[in-house]
Design an enzyme around this catalytic site. Structure first.
Site: not given
Length: 563
Positions: A304, A182, A141
């Site tokens: 998302h 991400d 992330y």
């Protein structure tokens, strides 16, 4: 083999547990980001999921922030698992290893990059065309660069640098590598809803890093390079360009393929978003094993959407879970005392035995406890001694007196005593007792003779009638006083209401936007600056491209402070 990545924007939003979501993907490895949970808040139904083994990384500085987790099916249990990218959080002999050269970062900077819980690495084995091989999955992330915080821009670039260093080191050791999660940067203009609105799109440091990390199979193919030329570029690259954006490998020209939308502006309704969630893999693995990659915009529950990839290889399961697995955490294996342990119900026998040990020897309590624990047994039944009528009366009077004394004691020392109704004053009478006096005499020692001295019930009824008349008169007076108070309040209510209405006039009336002729919505500036806290009106429709007539128009109006 199927692998999925998804930024879930808070794992505790799945109130009934995450198993239903995991099963719906039917994947071997599910990587989630932004769990927003720290170790002390991780519950067992989220950490220990039937049919899966999980590996978490937590933020060590802020609660409810960042965090990643990797869930593997029991048939795809990894052989090694490690938290973080630097190796500082790994135990000796349990790490994946291969850290590369990190000389450009200090030890303090390295520790800071792992303290936000942004990476989990799992290493698996599979049988490929060339025999047994290793596959390392790096679940990340990546940080977001806040425009108002220059230090976060530097932090993001350092994280990218560390990620590339670790991924390439593992790849050089002979293992295939998948970096997914991400990444917080849209790579090409085709990955952004409105690239023309972004200043210096190609000059963004995050996009420059992606250019260096990826050699861009799809883009170079469209420019005329052949597959052999791409292989040569990959081999000649010494500092990056070893990984492929698998989605663009299969969908080089698909537009409007976004994975993240703003929930504040409702941009998902108009598909006004960006593609910042990736499955990046080394070129050889994509060429030999990948046969399908796509996004899942139909899956809701976060800002998302998930991304999945299908591979032709089959993973081998490790016979035991690595030490990082949540099943080995002390709080989930019974080795750590939980707070709930102190609220376990204790049996009556254990409680009585404990009381008997603590009581003084020869006391009445201990004698009664011994009798209860060791009753006289006659045959197969317990002998019970029936009390006589005289003993019953004596016990009843004792219980009544003790209850009355407890009630009086509690009333005097408790808060409830202040809310009891006012007692009626006793009426002076010669030779007669009021009900109040009669009740109090019952509570005092030797009261039986006093109660019996009352000549008859006629006098009691007379006294009760007098008390009733006095209570009625007092009640009328009280009601009259209350009525006057209410009237005075009503008199004051009118002017006060008008005053407060003049001061607190409520929100202003929303105007109509010029394009759709619809009521606008009220917003407040939250960004630091001269307009912080100011209110304004904008079109109520969801955000979208300027060419979309169903999207928000450009109406904007500040709220006048005087209104």
């Amino acid at each position: 083999m199927k692998i999925v990545t998804w930024n879930i924007n808070g794992i505790r939003t799945f109130k009934n547990g995450i198993k239903k979501i995991l099963d719906s993907f039917d994947a071997d490895i599910i990587c989630v980001q932004e769990t927003k949970v720290t170790r002390d808040l991780l519950d067992e139904k989220t950490a220990i999921v039937d049919g899966y083994n999980s590996y978490f990384s937590f933020s060590r500085g802020r609660s409810g922030y960042s965090g990643v987790a990797t869930y593997c099916k029991d048939t795809a249990t990894p052989f090694l698992a490690e938290e973080g990218l630097t190796g500082l959080l790994a135990n000796q002999g349990e790490a994946v290893g291969c850290y590369g050269v990190q000389v450009e970062l200090s030890s303090e900077e390295l520790l800071a990059l792992d303290n936000e819980g942004r990476a989990v690495i799992t290493q698996h084995h599979f049988i490929g065309k060339d025999g047994p091989q290793k596959l390392t999955v790096i679940n990340v992330y990546c940080p977001r660069a806040d425009p108002d915080k220059p230090e976060r821009k530097q932090y993001k670039l350092q994280f990218y640098q560390l990620l590339q260093c670790r991924a390439e080191a593992i790849l050089s050791s002979g293992s295939h590598v998948i970096v997914l999660g991400d990444v917080n940067t849209s790579h090409r203009p085709i990955d952004h809803c409105d690239p023309d609105d972004v200043d210096n799109f190609d000059d963004n440091p995050g996009r420059k890093w992606l250019d260096h990390f990826l050699f861009g199979t799809a883009e170079k193919t469209e420019n005329g390079n052949t597959e052999d030329e791409l292989t040569d570029i990959s081999q000649k690259s010494t500092s990056g360009g070893k990984f492929v954006d698998s989605f663009r490998h299969f969908h080089p020209k698909r537009s409007n393929a976004f994975t993240c939308w703003s929930t504040i502006t409702g941009a998902r309704q108009t598909n006004y978003g960006t593609r910042i969630d990736y499955i990046l893999a080394d070129h050889c693995l994509v060429k030999s094993a990948f046969f399908g990659v796509d996004i899942m915009p139909e899956v809701e529950g976060s800002d998302h959407c998930p991304v999945w990839a299908q591979l032709s290889c089959n993973l081998r399961s490790s016979p035991k879970c690595p030490p990082l697995c949540t099943r080995h955490m002390p709080e989930f294996t019974g080795r750590q005392q939980k707070l709930s342990r102190f609220f376990v119900k204790v049996s009556e026998k254990e409680r009585l035995s404990k009381v008997s040990e603590e009581s003084l020897p020869g006391s009445q309590d201990s004698g009664e406890i011994r009798e209860n624990l060791n009753p006289v047994v006659q045959g197969n039944s317990v002998a019970k001694k029936r009390p006589t009528c005289r003993e019953k009366d004596a016990n009843a009077s004792k219980a009544k007196k003790s209850n009355q004394m407890k009630t009086e004691g509690n009333a005097k020392g408790s808060l409830l005593a202040f809310f009891k109704p006012k007692q009626t004053p006793s009426i002076p009478s010669t030779g007669n007792l009021s009900p109040k006096q009669t009740k109090s005499s019952e509570d005092s020692p030797g009261s039986e003779s006093d109660v019996r001295s009352c000549p008859s019930d006629v006098q009691t009824e007379t006294n009760l009638s007098l008390v009733t008349e006095m209570e009625t008169e007092n009640q009328d007076e009280v009601e009259g006083e209350l009525t006057s108070i209410v009237k005075s309040k009503d008199c004051k209510k009118g002017p006060c209401t008008g005053f407060w209405k003049a001061v607190l006039h409520g929100p202003p009336q929303p105007p109509l936007c010029k394009s759709h002729n619809e009521p606008c919505v009220l917003r407040t500036v939250k960004k630091a600056g001269p307009n912080l806290g100011r209110q304004f009106f904008v079109c109520a429709r969801p955000q979208g491209h300027a060419s979309n007539p169903q999207a928000r128009c450009n109406f904007f109006a500040w709220v006048d402070k005087g209104k």
